[in-house]
Write a protein that holds these residues in place. Structure first.
Motif, PDB file in Angstrom:
ATOM      1  N   ASN A  89       0.844  -1.244   0.125  1.00 31.44           N
ATOM      2  CA  ASN A  89      -0.125   0.409  -0.188  1.00 31.44           C
ATOM      3  C   ASN A  89       1.116   1.271   0.342  1.00 31.44           C
ATOM      4  OD1 ASN A  89      -2.138  -1.521   0.070  1.00 31.44           O
ATOM      5  ND2 ASN A  89      -2.231  -1.285   2.469  1.00 31.44           N
ATOM      6  N   LEU A  90       2.199   0.846  -0.334  1.00 27.85           N
ATOM      7  CA  LEU A  90       2.605   2.287  -1.100  1.00 27.85           C
ATOM      8  C   LEU A  90       2.676   2.908  -1.955  1.00 27.85           C
ATOM      9  CD1 LEU A  90       5.719   0.427   0.911  1.00 27.85           C
ATOM     10  CD2 LEU A  90       5.128   2.756   1.844  1.00 27.85           C
ATOM     11  N   SER A  91       3.373   4.170  -2.298  1.00 27.81           N
ATOM     12  CA  SER A  91       3.458   5.062  -3.630  1.00 27.81           C
ATOM     13  C   SER A  91       4.932   5.663  -3.258  1.00 27.81           C
ATOM     14  CB  SER A  91       2.576   4.936  -4.211  1.00 27.81           C
ATOM     15  OG  SER A  91       1.469   6.154  -3.153  1.00 27.81           O
ATOM     16  N   LEU A  92       5.282   6.214  -4.930  1.00 25.09           N
ATOM     17  CA  LEU A  92       5.519   7.011  -4.650  1.00 25.09           C
ATOM     18  C   LEU A  92       4.971   8.562  -6.008  1.00 25.09           C
ATOM     19  CD1 LEU A  92       8.730   8.192  -4.536  1.00 25.09           C
ATOM     20  CD2 LEU A  92       9.167   6.566  -6.696  1.00 25.09           C
ATOM     21  N   LEU A  93       5.231   9.083  -5.021  1.00 23.78           N
ATOM     22  CA  LEU A  93       4.602  10.429  -5.768  1.00 23.78           C
ATOM     23  C   LEU A  93       6.602  11.148  -6.559  1.00 23.78           C
ATOM     24  CD1 LEU A  93       2.729  13.219  -6.090  1.00 23.78           C
ATOM     25  CD2 LEU A  93       2.727  13.531  -4.026  1.00 23.78           C
ATOM     26  N   VAL A  94       5.830  11.278  -7.378  1.00 24.63           N
ATOM     27  CA  VAL A  94       7.362  11.847  -8.161  1.00 24.63           C
ATOM     28  C   VAL A  94       6.501  14.041  -8.458  1.00 24.63           C
ATOM     29  CG1 VAL A  94       9.276  12.050  -9.972  1.00 24.63           C
ATOM     30  CG2 VAL A  94       8.249  10.033  -9.138  1.00 24.63           C
ATOM     31  N   VAL A  95       7.184  14.853  -7.965  1.00 30.84           N
ATOM     32  CA  VAL A  95       6.378  15.755  -8.320  1.00 30.84           C
ATOM     33  C   VAL A  95       7.220  16.486  -9.430  1.00 30.84           C
ATOM     34  CG1 VAL A  95       5.944  18.204  -7.323  1.00 30.84           C
ATOM     35  CG2 VAL A  95       5.804  16.084  -6.258  1.00 30.84           C
ATOM     36  N   LEU A  96       6.950  17.657 -10.664  1.00 31.85           N
ATOM     37  CA  LEU A  96       7.823  17.626 -11.540  1.00 31.85           C
ATOM     38  C   LEU A  96       7.237  19.273 -11.387  1.00 31.85           C
ATOM     39  CD1 LEU A  96       6.114  14.983 -14.374  1.00 31.85           C
ATOM     40  CD2 LEU A  96       8.661  14.800 -12.643  1.00 31.85           C
ATOM     41  N   LYS A  97       8.460  19.340 -11.328  1.00 27.63           N
ATOM     42  CA  LYS A  97       8.050  20.864 -11.137  1.00 27.63           C
ATOM     43  C   LYS A  97       8.255  22.037 -12.277  1.00 27.63           C
ATOM     44  CE  LYS A  97       9.679  21.260  -6.482  1.00 27.63           C
ATOM     45  NZ  LYS A  97      10.868  21.869  -5.074  1.00 27.63           N
ATOM     46  N   ALA A  98       8.485  22.950 -12.626  1.00 25.25           N
ATOM     47  CA  ALA A  98       8.297  23.988 -13.628  1.00 25.25           C
ATOM     48  C   ALA A  98       9.850  24.418 -13.753  1.00 25.25           C
ATOM     49  CB  ALA A  98       7.285  24.962 -14.213  1.00 25.25           C
ATOM     50  N   ASP A  99      10.573  24.257 -13.351  1.00 24.83           N
ATOM     51  CA  ASP A  99      11.863  24.686 -13.543  1.00 24.83           C
ATOM     52  C   ASP A  99      13.045  23.040 -13.332  1.00 24.83           C
ATOM     53  OD1 ASP A  99      12.132  22.943 -10.849  1.00 24.83           O
ATOM     54  OD2 ASP A  99      13.246  24.874  -9.857  1.00 24.83           O
ATOM     55  N   GLY A 100      12.668  22.156 -13.278  1.00 30.37           N
ATOM     56  CA  GLY A 100      12.889  21.196 -14.284  1.00 30.37           C
ATOM     57  C   GLY A 100      13.263  20.058 -13.413  1.00 30.37           C
ATOM     58  N   THR A 101      13.207  20.264 -12.176  1.00 32.84           N
ATOM     59  CA  THR A 101      13.704  19.619 -11.116  1.00 32.84           C
ATOM     60  C   THR A 101      12.566  18.637 -10.188  1.00 32.84           C
ATOM     61  OG1 THR A 101      12.855  21.289  -8.536  1.00 32.84           O
ATOM     62  CG2 THR A 101      15.156  21.443  -9.641  1.00 32.84           C
ATOM     63  N   ILE A 102      12.738  17.921  -9.779  1.00 36.49           N
ATOM     64  CA  ILE A 102      11.595  16.809  -8.697  1.00 36.49           C
ATOM     65  C   ILE A 102      11.450  16.685  -7.386  1.00 36.49           C
ATOM     66  CG2 ILE A 102      11.495  16.117 -11.619  1.00 36.49           C
ATOM     67  CD1 ILE A 102      12.999  12.803 -10.192  1.00 36.49           C
ATOM     68  N   ARG A 103      10.477  15.952  -6.845  1.00 32.23           N
ATOM     69  CA  ARG A 103      10.887  15.853  -5.547  1.00 32.23           C
ATOM     70  C   ARG A 103      10.398  14.784  -5.649  1.00 32.23           C
ATOM     71  NH1 ARG A 103       7.265  15.451  -1.617  1.00 32.23           N
ATOM     72  NH2 ARG A 103       5.691  17.530  -2.881  1.00 32.23           N
ATOM     73  N   LYS A 104      10.915  13.633  -4.601  1.00 30.37           N
ATOM     74  CA  LYS A 104      10.277  12.647  -4.619  1.00 30.37           C
ATOM     75  C   LYS A 104       9.994  11.769  -3.568  1.00 30.37           C
ATOM     76  CE  LYS A 104      14.615  11.832  -6.090  1.00 30.37           C
ATOM     77  NZ  LYS A 104      15.692  11.221  -7.035  1.00 30.37           N
ATOM     78  N   GLU A 105       8.710  11.276  -3.150  1.00 33.76           N
ATOM     79  CA  GLU A 105       8.510  10.869  -1.232  1.00 33.76           C
ATOM     80  C   GLU A 105       7.753   9.957  -1.717  1.00 33.76           C
ATOM     81  OE1 GLU A 105       6.178  12.661   1.738  1.00 33.76           O
ATOM     82  OE2 GLU A 105       5.959  13.816   0.000  1.00 33.76           O
ATOM     83  N   VAL A 106       8.346   8.355  -1.145  1.00 33.31           N
ATOM     84  CA  VAL A 106       7.516   7.692  -0.894  1.00 33.31           C
ATOM     85  C   VAL A 106       6.141   7.659   0.900  1.00 33.31           C
ATOM     86  CG1 VAL A 106       7.509   5.504   0.247  1.00 33.31           C
ATOM     87  CG2 VAL A 106       9.294   6.243  -0.716  1.00 33.31           C
ATOM     88  N   ILE A 107       5.042   7.588  -0.571  1.00 34.04           N
ATOM     89  CA  ILE A 107       3.472   8.047   0.329  1.00 34.04           C
ATOM     90  C   ILE A 107       2.914   7.227   0.893  1.00 34.04           C
ATOM     91  CG2 ILE A 107       1.710   8.322   0.212  1.00 34.04           C
ATOM     92  CD1 ILE A 107       3.184  10.800  -0.568  1.00 34.04           C
ATOM     93  N   ASN A 286       2.381  10.339 -11.696  1.00 31.48           N
ATOM     94  CA  ASN A 286       3.778  12.008 -11.961  1.00 31.48           C
ATOM     95  C   ASN A 286       2.911  13.055 -11.803  1.00 31.48           C
ATOM     96  OD1 ASN A 286       4.861  10.542 -14.062  1.00 31.48           O
ATOM     97  ND2 ASN A 286       2.807  11.241 -14.466  1.00 31.48           N
ATOM     98  N   ALA A 287       3.182  13.853 -10.992  1.00 32.36           N
ATOM     99  CA  ALA A 287       1.963  15.039 -10.488  1.00 32.36           C
ATOM    100  C   ALA A 287       3.005  16.719 -11.418  1.00 32.36           C
ATOM    101  CB  ALA A 287       1.680  15.171  -9.747  1.00 32.36           C
TER     102      ALA A 287
END
Length: 538
Positions: A89-107, A286-287
């Motif tokens: 029941n885990l998932s990985l959230l990958v936030v795609l920022k407009a400046d090209g960087t990403i944030r990765k968080e295990v939910i 990815n969001a």
């Protein structure tokens, strides 16, 4: 790096690669949630994992909640079987920022996942038990607008709705039938209070949910499946509430570029999961980074403290104004316009369309010139700043892999709100002229042209899933490039108030739509030629 609870024990490996991990005792959270459920969510798709589940993770990380979320899936149960349980029941959230960087968080905020097919099962019995819990405060939904609909495009009850109305099956087939049955369990357990909260991206979502539940309950009371008091219970906001909400966050299908980035990190669970019902998902979501959620503060049994996660609680009027700003003028109509013409012109990414001068100008005119004059400032978000962010930052974000084909899904369910409300405002307000609108009729004509299933090169393409496709008039299905008498072919469609929210003939813009359609369908290349002529005046 496998997405399992056991693999997360090696925290250093994950954190060295830039992955944020849950900052709480997940085992204790799961135990507390199972024993004292507070929040149940229906709709296990990407938007849930990328937004509500992440909100609850923030509360858990900061010690502002001890319970997680129980997620249920009553439509596409393969999501639970393939995208939740294999990953604990885990998932990985990958936030795609407009400046090209990403944030990765295990939910890790999902404590339990339940699959609810149209048959009796251990998961169904577990869900009924949860609905009888004193601690349960909120049941939320992200099931898409069509999930609440019990009627077809002609306004008749669907076969599924009529089957559930009979109430003969131990487990209803449709999700709204299941929800009504679960509310009946809660009623029989002592008329316990609860809030049912639609978080779907549609107008007056709480009303749609309430209507579907009440319609099902009324049928059951009539045929003796439920007592008359059940209806009183559902209609009493001190017992059962249906808050309205407005949600805004783009969570596209899993993207190959993101898969590749994660693979280079050593993350192993990058495989795409496609269910038999054509749901696209994966172990990761990815969001985009911007997100908004405004909720009517109507919770008779209390609620999670989501204001601590950035959520705005307000009154219904504020929610309604915010929803109209976003859904009817400042974002959703622009998205739909890009989806329609992106499919016709062969684009595969929304951001690529925003690099096309004609399409960018089309959405600028649609938002600033035609939509903005009827915007009411909600007071909690600035409409001009919101619209500018959409046009200059969100839609052009080159790191957001959203597709026109995804956005084009279920367009028939969206037109009445995304455009119909604006048309009604023009017709009702003194000094405003429906006849002055130029881009909205062009979008309508584009959708009619889209229904032909032929792109601007004259090649067939696959129309995105839409419940209306089986009801498209034969005159439209059989229309060919270069055919004559478009007015007769389109009339059954343009006068359908269920599609547009209004009769386009009564409103006086049908003829403009017909003319645009004739121009768009004249020959291969006519879509581009017509767009340039109408949008740019070439």
């Amino acid at each position: 790096m496998k997405l399992t609870q056991k693999a997360l024990c090696n925290r250093e490996t994950w954190e060295q690669k830039g992955y944020q991990l849950p900052q709480y005792d997940r085992e204790a959270m799961v135990k507390k949630t199972v024993e004292h459920p507070v929040w149940v969510h229906f709709g296990a798709g990407n938007i849930f994992r990328g937004f509500p589940a992440a909100l609850q993770q923030k509360l858990l990380n900061e010690g502002k909640s001890e319970e997680g979320i129980i997620v249920c899936e009553g439509f596409d149960t393969e999501i639970i079987e393939k995208a939740y349980r294999p990953f604990d029941n885990l998932s990985l959230l990958v936030v795609l920022k407009a400046d090209g960087t990403i944030r990765k968080e295990v939910i890790g905020s999902v404590a339990e996942s339940l699959a609810l097919p149209a048959e009796e099962s251990a998961d169904w019995e577990r869900t009924k038990k949860i609905f009888c819990s004193d601690s349960l405060q909120m049941v939320s939904f992200t099931i898409t607008e069509k999930g609440y609909s019990l009627t077809d495009a002609a306004g008749n009850w669907t076969a599924l709705a009529k089957k559930d109305f009979e109430g003969k099956d131990p487990v209803p087939t449709g999700l709204m039938g299941k929800i009504t049955a679960l509310c009946l369990e809660r009623y029989r357990a002592g008329e316990k209070p609860l809030s049912l909260v639609s978080m779907d991206n549609c107008s007056q979502n709480g009303q749609k949910l309430q209507n579907a539940v009440l319609q099902t309950a009324e049928a059951w009371v009539k045929n003796g499946k439920a007592p008359a008091g059940f209806l009183d219970y559902l209609k009493d906001p001190k017992k059962i509430a249906f808050p309205w909400t407005i949600i805004d966050k783009i969570t596209p299908r899993p993207d190959p570029v993101v898969q590749e980035l994660l693979g280079k990190d050593g993350f192993e669970d990058t495989g795409l999961i496609v269910t038999s019902k054509n749901t696209y998902t994966a172990a990761f979501v990815n969001a985009e980074e911007p997100q908004y959620l405004v909720i009517e503060d109507l919770f008779p049994n209390g609620r999670p403290a989501l204001e601590n996660a950035g959520i705005i609680f307000s009154d219904r009027e504020t929610v309604n104004r915010t929803e109209k700003m976003k859904v009817c003028t400042c974002l959703n109509p622009l998205h739909t316009a890009l989806a329609i013409y992106g499919c016709l012109l062969g684009f595969e990414r929304i951001y690529e369309e925003m690099r096309d001068p004609t399409l960018r100008r089309m959405v600028e005119r649609l938002g600033h010139e035609e939509g903005f004059p009827v915007v009411v400032n909600p007071g909690i978000l600035d409409p001009e700043k919101f619209l500018n962010e959409v046009i200059t930052e969100r839609l052009p974000n080159p790191f957001m892999p959203d597709t026109p084909q995804r956005i084009a899904c279920d367009t028939s369910q969206k037109l009445a709100i995304r455009f119909g409300e604006t048309l009604k405002s023009y017709a009702a307000r003194e000094g405003m002229d429906v006849g002055s609108l130029r881009i909205i009729p062009l979008v309508f004509a584009g959708w009619c042209r889209y229904l032909m299933g032929v792109n601007d090169r004259g090649e067939a393409f696959t129309i995105s899933p839409d419940p209306f496709l089986s009801e498209v008039p034969d005159s439209v299905k059989s229309f060919k490039l270069g055919d004559q008498n478009a007015a007769a072919a389109l009339r059954p469609l343009l006068e359908n108030k269920n599609i547009w929210g209004v009769d386009l003939y009564e409103l006086g813009i049908a003829e403009k739509v017909v003319r645009d359609f004739e121009s768009l369908s004249a020959a291969p290349g006519a879509v581009r030629k017509t767009l340039d002529a109408v949008v740019l005046g070439k």
